[in-house]
Each structure stands twice: as C-alpha cells, then as structure tokens.
Design a protein around this motif. Structure first.
Motif, mmCIF file in Angstrom:
data_model
loop_
_atom_site.group_PDB
_atom_site.id
_atom_site.type_symbol
_atom_site.label_atom_id
_atom_site.label_comp_id
_atom_site.label_asym_id
_atom_site.label_seq_id
_atom_site.Cartn_x
_atom_site.Cartn_y
_atom_site.Cartn_z
ATOM 1 N N HIS A 198 -30.073 17.090 -8.542
ATOM 2 C CA HIS A 198 -30.645 16.131 -9.483
ATOM 3 C C HIS A 198 -29.586 15.075 -9.794
ATOM 4 C CE1 HIS A 198 -34.192 18.583 -10.165
ATOM 5 N NE2 HIS A 198 -33.434 19.606 -10.516
ATOM 6 N N ARG A 199 -30.042 13.846 -10.006
ATOM 7 C CA ARG A 199 -29.130 12.757 -10.352
ATOM 8 C C ARG A 199 -29.841 11.844 -11.349
ATOM 9 N NH1 ARG A 199 -25.422 10.838 -7.150
ATOM 10 N NH2 ARG A 199 -24.213 12.688 -7.676
ATOM 11 N N TYR A 200 -29.227 11.643 -12.504
ATOM 12 C CA TYR A 200 -29.797 10.806 -13.546
ATOM 13 C C TYR A 200 -28.831 9.677 -13.896
ATOM 14 C CZ TYR A 200 -32.386 15.193 -14.066
ATOM 15 O OH TYR A 200 -33.119 16.323 -13.831
ATOM 16 N N GLY A 201 -29.399 8.609 -14.489
ATOM 17 C CA GLY A 201 -28.591 7.456 -14.842
ATOM 18 C C GLY A 201 -28.322 7.318 -16.327
ATOM 19 N N ASP A 202 -28.993 8.146 -17.148
ATOM 20 C CA ASP A 202 -28.771 8.104 -18.584
ATOM 21 C C ASP A 202 -29.322 9.392 -19.182
ATOM 22 O OD1 ASP A 202 -27.966 7.199 -21.054
ATOM 23 O OD2 ASP A 202 -29.068 5.307 -20.964
ATOM 24 N N TRP A 203 -29.097 9.563 -20.490
ATOM 25 C CA TRP A 203 -29.460 10.832 -21.120
ATOM 26 C C TRP A 203 -30.942 10.948 -21.428
ATOM 27 C CZ3 TRP A 203 -26.173 14.277 -20.025
ATOM 28 C CH2 TRP A 203 -24.835 13.920 -19.852
ATOM 29 N N ASP A 204 -31.727 9.899 -21.141
ATOM 30 C CA ASP A 204 -33.182 10.040 -21.160
ATOM 31 C C ASP A 204 -33.693 10.591 -19.840
ATOM 32 O OD1 ASP A 204 -32.801 7.892 -19.477
ATOM 33 O OD2 ASP A 204 -33.934 6.457 -20.686
ATOM 34 N N LEU A 205 -32.738 10.938 -18.951
ATOM 35 C CA LEU A 205 -33.009 11.510 -17.632
ATOM 36 C C LEU A 205 -33.779 10.543 -16.735
ATOM 37 C CD1 LEU A 205 -33.725 15.243 -18.506
ATOM 38 C CD2 LEU A 205 -31.548 14.032 -18.259
ATOM 39 N N SER A 206 -33.535 9.260 -16.931
ATOM 40 C CA SER A 206 -34.098 8.251 -16.045
ATOM 41 C C SER A 206 -33.365 8.269 -14.714
ATOM 42 C CB SER A 206 -33.989 6.868 -16.684
ATOM 43 O OG SER A 206 -32.646 6.579 -17.041
ATOM 44 N N PRO A 207 -34.010 7.828 -13.630
ATOM 45 C CA PRO A 207 -33.357 7.849 -12.318
ATOM 46 C C PRO A 207 -32.108 6.976 -12.298
ATOM 47 C CG PRO A 207 -35.725 7.521 -12.102
ATOM 48 C CD PRO A 207 -35.409 7.380 -13.556
ATOM 49 N N MET A 208 -31.167 7.349 -11.461
ATOM 50 C CA MET A 208 -29.938 6.590 -11.297
ATOM 51 C C MET A 208 -30.234 5.256 -10.624
ATOM 52 S SD MET A 208 -26.577 6.630 -11.519
ATOM 53 C CE MET A 208 -25.450 5.350 -10.976
ATOM 54 N N SER A 209 -29.665 4.161 -11.168
ATOM 55 C CA SER A 209 -29.762 2.849 -10.545
ATOM 56 C C SER A 209 -28.398 2.185 -10.616
ATOM 57 C CB SER A 209 -30.810 1.984 -11.255
ATOM 58 O OG SER A 209 -30.345 1.589 -12.533
ATOM 59 N N SER A 210 -28.259 1.015 -9.981
ATOM 60 C CA SER A 210 -26.966 0.336 -9.962
ATOM 61 C C SER A 210 -26.518 -0.089 -11.348
ATOM 62 C CB SER A 210 -27.046 -0.891 -9.043
ATOM 63 O OG SER A 210 -28.030 -1.795 -9.508
ATOM 64 N N SER A 211 -27.455 -0.253 -12.287
ATOM 65 C CA SER A 211 -27.111 -0.690 -13.637
ATOM 66 C C SER A 211 -27.045 0.447 -14.650
ATOM 67 C CB SER A 211 -28.124 -1.737 -14.109
ATOM 68 O OG SER A 211 -29.433 -1.187 -14.145
ATOM 69 N N SER A 212 -27.252 1.669 -14.203
ATOM 70 C CA SER A 212 -27.228 2.812 -15.126
ATOM 71 C C SER A 212 -25.843 2.991 -15.737
ATOM 72 C CB SER A 212 -27.624 4.093 -14.390
ATOM 73 O OG SER A 212 -28.952 4.034 -13.928
ATOM 74 N N PRO A 213 -25.763 3.405 -16.998
ATOM 75 C CA PRO A 213 -24.452 3.622 -17.607
ATOM 76 C C PRO A 213 -23.759 4.893 -17.138
ATOM 77 C CG PRO A 213 -26.188 4.143 -19.175
ATOM 78 C CD PRO A 213 -26.860 3.539 -17.978
ATOM 79 N N GLU A 214 -24.533 5.869 -16.706
ATOM 80 C CA GLU A 214 -23.977 7.175 -16.353
ATOM 81 C C GLU A 214 -24.303 7.559 -14.918
ATOM 82 O OE1 GLU A 214 -22.095 8.886 -18.364
ATOM 83 O OE2 GLU A 214 -22.555 8.123 -20.375
ATOM 84 N N ILE A 215 -23.492 8.462 -14.384
ATOM 85 C CA ILE A 215 -23.815 9.184 -13.152
ATOM 86 C C ILE A 215 -23.860 10.650 -13.561
ATOM 87 C CG2 ILE A 215 -23.174 9.680 -10.760
ATOM 88 C CD1 ILE A 215 -21.363 7.183 -10.872
ATOM 89 N N ILE A 216 -25.047 11.116 -13.912
ATOM 90 C CA ILE A 216 -25.240 12.498 -14.375
ATOM 91 C C ILE A 216 -25.660 13.330 -13.172
ATOM 92 C CG2 ILE A 216 -26.472 14.017 -15.958
ATOM 93 C CD1 ILE A 216 -26.998 11.429 -17.665
ATOM 94 N N THR A 217 -24.892 14.357 -12.872
ATOM 95 C CA THR A 217 -25.066 15.086 -11.623
ATOM 96 C C THR A 217 -25.334 16.563 -11.888
ATOM 97 O OG1 THR A 217 -23.600 13.563 -10.465
ATOM 98 C CG2 THR A 217 -23.979 15.709 -9.427
ATOM 99 N N VAL A 218 -26.343 17.084 -11.210
ATOM 100 C CA VAL A 218 -26.573 18.527 -11.138
ATOM 101 C C VAL A 218 -26.407 18.901 -9.669
ATOM 102 C CG1 VAL A 218 -28.174 20.435 -11.554
ATOM 103 C CG2 VAL A 218 -28.222 18.400 -13.048
#
Length: 246
Positions: free
Chosen positions: A221-241
């Motif tokens: 799994h990979r998210y771009g923010d803590w709302d668990l939105s998909p990762m994009s180039s403008s996302s603040p986070e790289i959340i990785t499972v």
C-alpha cells in the motif's frame, strides 16, 4: 548558547510530546497496532504510541527501541512494555514481529545509504513471513521545509509550569539533506538558550522502492497523506506499507 543533540536531556525530552501533539497519523499507527499481535516500534521516543496501545487494551507483545536514553526514561514509565536502547541493526530478532513501524518521520534520520540498507535489512529479519513494515517519509517534491519555521515555532508550558519558547529554522546542506535548528529558551530551566540541531534526508519514491526491494520487502500500500489518499507528485507524504515475502 550551548548546542545539544535533539532530546538528549530530560527537560528537552519532555518538550517532544508538548510540541508534537497527538494527530491523525497517530490514530493510523494505533489502529495498525491494535490489528497485530507482536509489535516493534523503531525510534519509539517517549513511548507514547505503545503506551496508548496498552491503554486501549492491547494484550500482545510491544517492544520499543530508541537511541536516546532521555527519551527512554520517559517511555519506561510503563513497565509492561519492552524497552531497548539502540538502533535497529543492533538487534538480532528473527521472525518475531508481525508489525514493525517507524513514526514521526524517523526514517529521515537515516542519512547514509548504508544506514538505510542496514535498517531495512534488520526490519526484514525481524518480521515474520507476511509481516508488515509501516512508515512515512516526506515527499521531497512538496518542499515541506519551506513551511517548518512557521509550523514548528511555538511556545509550550511544561509540567512544572515553565514557559518555553521554541524557535525553528531550516537550512540546506545538499539537495536531499536539510538541517533543522531549534532554539529553546526558558529562564526557569536553562541559564542560556539551548540549540538543538538535527539533519534530515529526503528520498524519492523511486529510490525508496529500490531500497525496499533490495531488502526483500514488497510495497503493498502507498498513500500520499493521512486521509489515505493515493500518492501523487504533490502529496506531502510517502506513507508506505511493505510486506515481507512469505
């Protein structure tokens, strides 16, 4: 002024939980813990995440490791959790955890390629087959450091009633490494302001995934923010499972 490593005395360690209040990312990690049985927190700091899990009724194994003894002294207020001083590669656990995690952007304190490889290799060894590694690192494209001075400069009041001013500044070292400086000032605790400096490394998604694969960890799994939105180039986070192969 005196220069300290971050949180290397008891008074400064207390500031951590005062500056960084519980937030939605903490809820995310707490839910992951509650759905696991054997849990390791790398860079556990004051231990508040594992404390919260016990308070919620988690009955499985909880282990926290951190290199800062002052932080661990606060963590060890809960004796029903295992606490160890050190870094992940210092330990020889094998197949012992179904969840390993790093919060608070702790991954960004791994400054060299060797540090990253050694830590990910240790994580892969610690995990049982199918176990998961959950962590976050800031997306360098978001340029978060440009907002840190405003976001993290604050005034807090300690448990003793001392008012502490925390002024935050950020300076570049290289394109991928930044040094942040916190000047802490409280006449009740220190005769002069205390300066804390720490260096953080930013890695791209592509580099991160290469290193995870090299360690035998697969991103599930990979998210771009803590709302668990998909990762994009403008996302603040790289959340990785990431998962260890079965």
């Amino acid at each position: 002024m005196s220069v300290h490593q971050p949180f290397n005395d008891d008074a400064i360690a207390e500031l951590y939980d005062l500056e960084f209040r519980w937030a939605r990312e903490d809820d995310y990690y707490l839910d992951a813990i509650m759905n696991s049985e054997r849990v390791l927190d790398i860079g556990c700091g004051t231990g508040r995440m594992l404390h919260a899990a016990r308070d919620r009724g988690f009955s499985g194994r909880l282990v926290g490791i951190d290199p800062a003894e002052s932080m661990l002294r606060r963590a060890r207020r809960r004796p029903d959790i295992e606490w160890y001083e050190g870094y992940a590669p210092d330990f020889a656990w094998r197949d012992e955890f179904d969840l390993v995690f790093m919060t608070g952007h702790a991954f960004q304190y791994l400054l060299s390629d060797t540090d990253i490889a050694a830590t990910l290799g240790a994580v892969a060894t610690f995990l049982s087959p199918g176990g998961r590694f959950v962590f976050e690192t800031r997306n360098p494209a978001d340029r978060a450091w440009e907002r840190w001075a405003e976001r993290y400069s604050t005034t807090v009041t300690t448990s003793d009633g001392a008012v502490v001013d925390c002024d935050y500044t950020v300076d570049p070292i290289t394109d991928e490494r930044w040094i942040s400086t916190t000047t802490v000032n409280s006449s009740a605790q220190w005769e002069e302001p205390v300066i804390m400096r720490q260096t953080l490394r930013f890695v791209t998604v592509e580099e991160l995934d290469d290193r995870l694969r090299s360690a035998g960890l697969k991103v599930v799994h990979r998210y771009g923010d803590w709302d668990l939105s998909p990762m994009s180039s403008s996302s603040p986070e790289i959340i990785t499972v990431a998962e260890r192969g079965r």
